[in-house]
Scaffold this motif. Structure first.
Motif, PDB file in Angstrom:
ATOM      1  N   ASP A  99      34.920  40.958  37.404  1.00 47.36           N
ATOM      2  CA  ASP A  99      34.892  39.592  37.946  1.00 47.36           C
ATOM      3  C   ASP A  99      33.482  39.019  37.919  1.00 47.36           C
ATOM      4  O   ASP A  99      33.273  37.855  37.537  1.00 47.36           O
ATOM      5  CB  ASP A  99      35.418  39.580  39.380  1.00 47.36           C
ATOM      6  CG  ASP A  99      36.886  39.971  39.492  1.00 47.36           C
ATOM      7  OD1 ASP A  99      37.609  39.896  38.470  1.00 47.36           O
ATOM      8  OD2 ASP A  99      37.302  40.358  40.597  1.00 47.36           O
ATOM      9  N   ILE A 136      41.597  34.414  36.802  1.00 41.22           N
ATOM     10  CA  ILE A 136      41.536  34.260  38.257  1.00 41.22           C
ATOM     11  C   ILE A 136      40.356  33.374  38.633  1.00 41.22           C
ATOM     12  O   ILE A 136      40.385  32.666  39.637  1.00 41.22           O
ATOM     13  CB  ILE A 136      41.435  35.648  38.928  1.00 41.22           C
ATOM     14  CG1 ILE A 136      42.740  36.429  38.722  1.00 41.22           C
ATOM     15  CG2 ILE A 136      41.105  35.541  40.407  1.00 41.22           C
ATOM     16  CD1 ILE A 136      42.658  37.887  39.136  1.00 41.22           C
ATOM     17  N   ASN A 137      39.321  33.408  37.795  1.00 38.69           N
ATOM     18  CA  ASN A 137      38.161  32.531  37.988  1.00 38.69           C
ATOM     19  C   ASN A 137      38.577  31.098  37.630  1.00 38.69           C
ATOM     20  O   ASN A 137      39.063  30.844  36.528  1.00 38.69           O
ATOM     21  CB  ASN A 137      37.022  33.001  37.083  1.00 38.69           C
ATOM     22  CG  ASN A 137      35.728  32.265  37.318  1.00 38.69           C
ATOM     23  OD1 ASN A 137      35.709  31.041  37.383  1.00 38.69           O
ATOM     24  ND2 ASN A 137      34.632  32.993  37.415  1.00 38.69           N
ATOM     25  N   PRO A 138      38.404  30.142  38.533  1.00 35.79           N
ATOM     26  CA  PRO A 138      38.848  28.768  38.258  1.00 35.79           C
ATOM     27  C   PRO A 138      38.136  28.098  37.096  1.00 35.79           C
ATOM     28  O   PRO A 138      38.592  27.071  36.596  1.00 35.79           O
ATOM     29  CB  PRO A 138      38.576  28.030  39.579  1.00 35.79           C
ATOM     30  CG  PRO A 138      37.545  28.861  40.277  1.00 35.79           C
ATOM     31  CD  PRO A 138      37.818  30.278  39.885  1.00 35.79           C
ATOM     32  N   ASN A 162      43.585  43.742  45.607  1.00 33.81           N
ATOM     33  CA  ASN A 162      42.817  42.955  44.643  1.00 33.81           C
ATOM     34  C   ASN A 162      43.161  43.325  43.199  1.00 33.81           C
ATOM     35  O   ASN A 162      42.417  43.006  42.277  1.00 33.81           O
ATOM     36  CB  ASN A 162      41.313  43.150  44.874  1.00 33.81           C
ATOM     37  CG  ASN A 162      40.485  42.062  44.205  1.00 33.81           C
ATOM     38  OD1 ASN A 162      40.913  40.906  44.086  1.00 33.81           O
ATOM     39  ND2 ASN A 162      39.304  42.420  43.744  1.00 33.81           N
ATOM     40  N   ARG A 167      46.870  39.267  42.206  1.00 34.06           N
ATOM     41  CA  ARG A 167      46.046  38.068  42.166  1.00 34.06           C
ATOM     42  C   ARG A 167      46.606  36.983  41.249  1.00 34.06           C
ATOM     43  O   ARG A 167      45.968  35.938  41.063  1.00 34.06           O
ATOM     44  CB  ARG A 167      44.628  38.435  41.704  1.00 34.06           C
ATOM     45  CG  ARG A 167      43.850  39.347  42.654  1.00 34.06           C
ATOM     46  CD  ARG A 167      43.464  38.661  43.960  1.00 34.06           C
ATOM     47  NE  ARG A 167      42.738  37.424  43.757  1.00 34.06           N
ATOM     48  CZ  ARG A 167      41.420  37.364  43.518  1.00 34.06           C
ATOM     49  NH1 ARG A 167      40.704  38.481  43.461  1.00 34.06           N
ATOM     50  NH2 ARG A 167      40.829  36.199  43.365  1.00 34.06           N
ATOM     51  N   THR A 168      47.787  37.208  40.697  1.00 32.11           N
ATOM     52  CA  THR A 168      48.379  36.232  39.766  1.00 32.11           C
ATOM     53  C   THR A 168      48.433  34.837  40.363  1.00 32.11           C
ATOM     54  O   THR A 168      48.201  33.829  39.671  1.00 32.11           O
ATOM     55  CB  THR A 168      49.797  36.679  39.351  1.00 32.11           C
ATOM     56  OG1 THR A 168      49.726  37.971  38.754  1.00 32.11           O
ATOM     57  CG2 THR A 168      50.413  35.706  38.361  1.00 32.11           C
ATOM     58  N   GLN A 169      48.718  34.753  41.636  1.00 30.65           N
ATOM     59  CA  GLN A 169      48.867  33.448  42.286  1.00 30.65           C
ATOM     60  C   GLN A 169      47.569  32.637  42.270  1.00 30.65           C
ATOM     61  O   GLN A 169      47.594  31.417  42.465  1.00 30.65           O
ATOM     62  CB  GLN A 169      49.323  33.646  43.725  1.00 30.65           C
ATOM     63  CG  GLN A 169      48.340  34.418  44.584  1.00 30.65           C
ATOM     64  CD  GLN A 169      48.907  34.756  45.956  1.00 30.65           C
ATOM     65  OE1 GLN A 169      50.074  34.515  46.240  1.00 30.65           O
ATOM     66  NE2 GLN A 169      48.066  35.317  46.816  1.00 30.65           N
ATOM     67  N   ASP A 170      46.448  33.293  42.039  1.00 27.42           N
ATOM     68  CA  ASP A 170      45.162  32.596  42.030  1.00 27.42           C
ATOM     69  C   ASP A 170      44.806  31.999  40.670  1.00 27.42           C
ATOM     70  O   ASP A 170      43.789  31.320  40.538  1.00 27.42           O
ATOM     71  CB  ASP A 170      44.047  33.548  42.469  1.00 27.42           C
ATOM     72  CG  ASP A 170      44.246  34.043  43.899  1.00 27.42           C
ATOM     73  OD1 ASP A 170      44.669  33.241  44.748  1.00 27.42           O
ATOM     74  OD2 ASP A 170      43.982  35.234  44.151  1.00 27.42           O
ATOM     75  N   GLN A 172      44.797  29.429  37.933  1.00 25.89           N
ATOM     76  CA  GLN A 172      45.066  27.989  37.880  1.00 25.89           C
ATOM     77  C   GLN A 172      45.278  27.488  36.456  1.00 25.89           C
ATOM     78  O   GLN A 172      45.928  26.473  36.240  1.00 25.89           O
ATOM     79  CB  GLN A 172      43.897  27.227  38.518  1.00 25.89           C
ATOM     80  CG  GLN A 172      43.646  27.590  39.968  1.00 25.89           C
ATOM     81  CD  GLN A 172      42.412  26.915  40.532  1.00 25.89           C
ATOM     82  OE1 GLN A 172      41.978  25.853  40.068  1.00 25.89           O
ATOM     83  NE2 GLN A 172      41.798  27.536  41.539  1.00 25.89           N
ATOM     84  N   THR A 201      55.197  33.130  41.167  1.00 23.28           N
ATOM     85  CA  THR A 201      54.006  32.350  41.530  1.00 23.28           C
ATOM     86  C   THR A 201      53.974  30.984  40.849  1.00 23.28           C
ATOM     87  O   THR A 201      52.992  30.250  41.000  1.00 23.28           O
ATOM     88  CB  THR A 201      52.734  33.132  41.167  1.00 23.28           C
ATOM     89  OG1 THR A 201      52.769  33.490  39.775  1.00 23.28           O
ATOM     90  CG2 THR A 201      52.629  34.409  42.001  1.00 23.28           C
ATOM     91  N   SER A 203      53.494  30.207  37.824  1.00 26.81           N
ATOM     92  CA  SER A 203      52.354  30.117  36.915  1.00 26.81           C
ATOM     93  C   SER A 203      52.711  29.306  35.681  1.00 26.81           C
ATOM     94  O   SER A 203      53.880  29.227  35.285  1.00 26.81           O
ATOM     95  CB  SER A 203      51.907  31.522  36.498  1.00 26.81           C
ATOM     96  OG  SER A 203      51.520  32.284  37.625  1.00 26.81           O
TER      97      SER A 203
END
Length: 245
Positions: A99, A136-138, A162, A167-170, A172, A201, A203
């Motif tokens: 990350d 996961i990073n926007p 983590n 973390r799929t829901q994060d 974007q 989620t 996605s």
């Protein structure tokens, strides 16, 4: 487009990360694609794949994914010794370190005069997982993930809760998930688990299963499928041209 190649050592939270840069030999600003390798780091097939993408109008960054665990410039061979060392590295580096690598790569790209602000990710094998994880990073608005290992099994080290599937829901941005039906590393049950999570989620993703084995993108290998590889490059470049504008 003709392609220019550079080598950069980028400072990260866990040490210096050798990164290979490929970009169009032309004036202007281009979107960036972080291209994640297999466990072997930047081998000749990975370098050729990166140049292929760059020739279609992208700045392509190929980081050494296990830079903390090897001397700078390490390339593992496609043999049993290389596979054993690569898998050892895979299970030694926590996802949190990947990350922070993404953060460093995005910051580096946005400081280059030839890069636009748009960044995507792409990868094969463990690199497919890392491309997914990067999203996961926007700042990552598009991820093209080829036969991503270890997402369904939650076998990579990380803090509790983590793991990448959780973390799929994060995520974007938009995803493309590509799988080989004959890939022994990600079973049908594993693929269904990932698909269900993406659906749960809500996605934004596309899903493609092809009749291929693991590493069907790797030219020169027994499992290489040139026709499918060409199809994936075409889909990836169209995908990134649409989203990284």
């Amino acid at each position: 487009m003709m392609v220019h190649q550079e080598v950069h050592d980028i400072s990260t939270q866990t040490g210096m990360m050798r990164t290979y840069l490929y970009r169009p030999k032309a004036d202007g600003q281009f979107s960036t694609v972080i291209f994640y390798s297999e466990i072997f780091q930047q081998t000749a097939p990975i370098a050729r794949a990166a140049a292929m993408l760059a020739g279609h109008g992208f700045v392509v960054l190929v980081p050494e994914v296990f830079h903390e665990l090897n001397p700078i410039g390490t390339v593992l061979a496609y043999d049993d010794a290389g596979k054993d060392k690569g898998n050892e590295d895979k299970f030694a580096k926590p996802l949190e370190a990947h990350d922070s690598d993404v953060e460093a790569l995005v910051s580096f790209a946005r400081c280059q005069s030839f890069c636009s602000s748009h960044v995507g990710s792409m990868g094969v094998c463990i690199g497919g997982h890392l491309a997914f994880r990067a999203a996961i990073n926007p700042d990552i608005s598009a991820a093209f993930c080829l036969y991503a290992t270890d997402i369904h099994s939650n076998t990579l080290p990380c803090k509790a809760g983590n793991d990448s599937l959780s973390r799929t829901q994060d995520i974007q941005g938009e995803l493309v998930m590509v799988w080989g039906k004959q890939d022994p590393h990600v079973s049908s049950e594993g693929r269904k688990l990932i698909y269900a999570k993406l659906e749960e989620t809500e996605s934004n993703f596309s899903w493609l299963e092809v009749n291929a084995e693991h590493a069907f993108m790797r030219d020169g290998a027994d499992r290489y499928d040139p026709a499918l590889a060409m199809q994936m490059y075409q889909q990836a470049t169209s995908f990134f041209h649409r989203l990284l504008r």
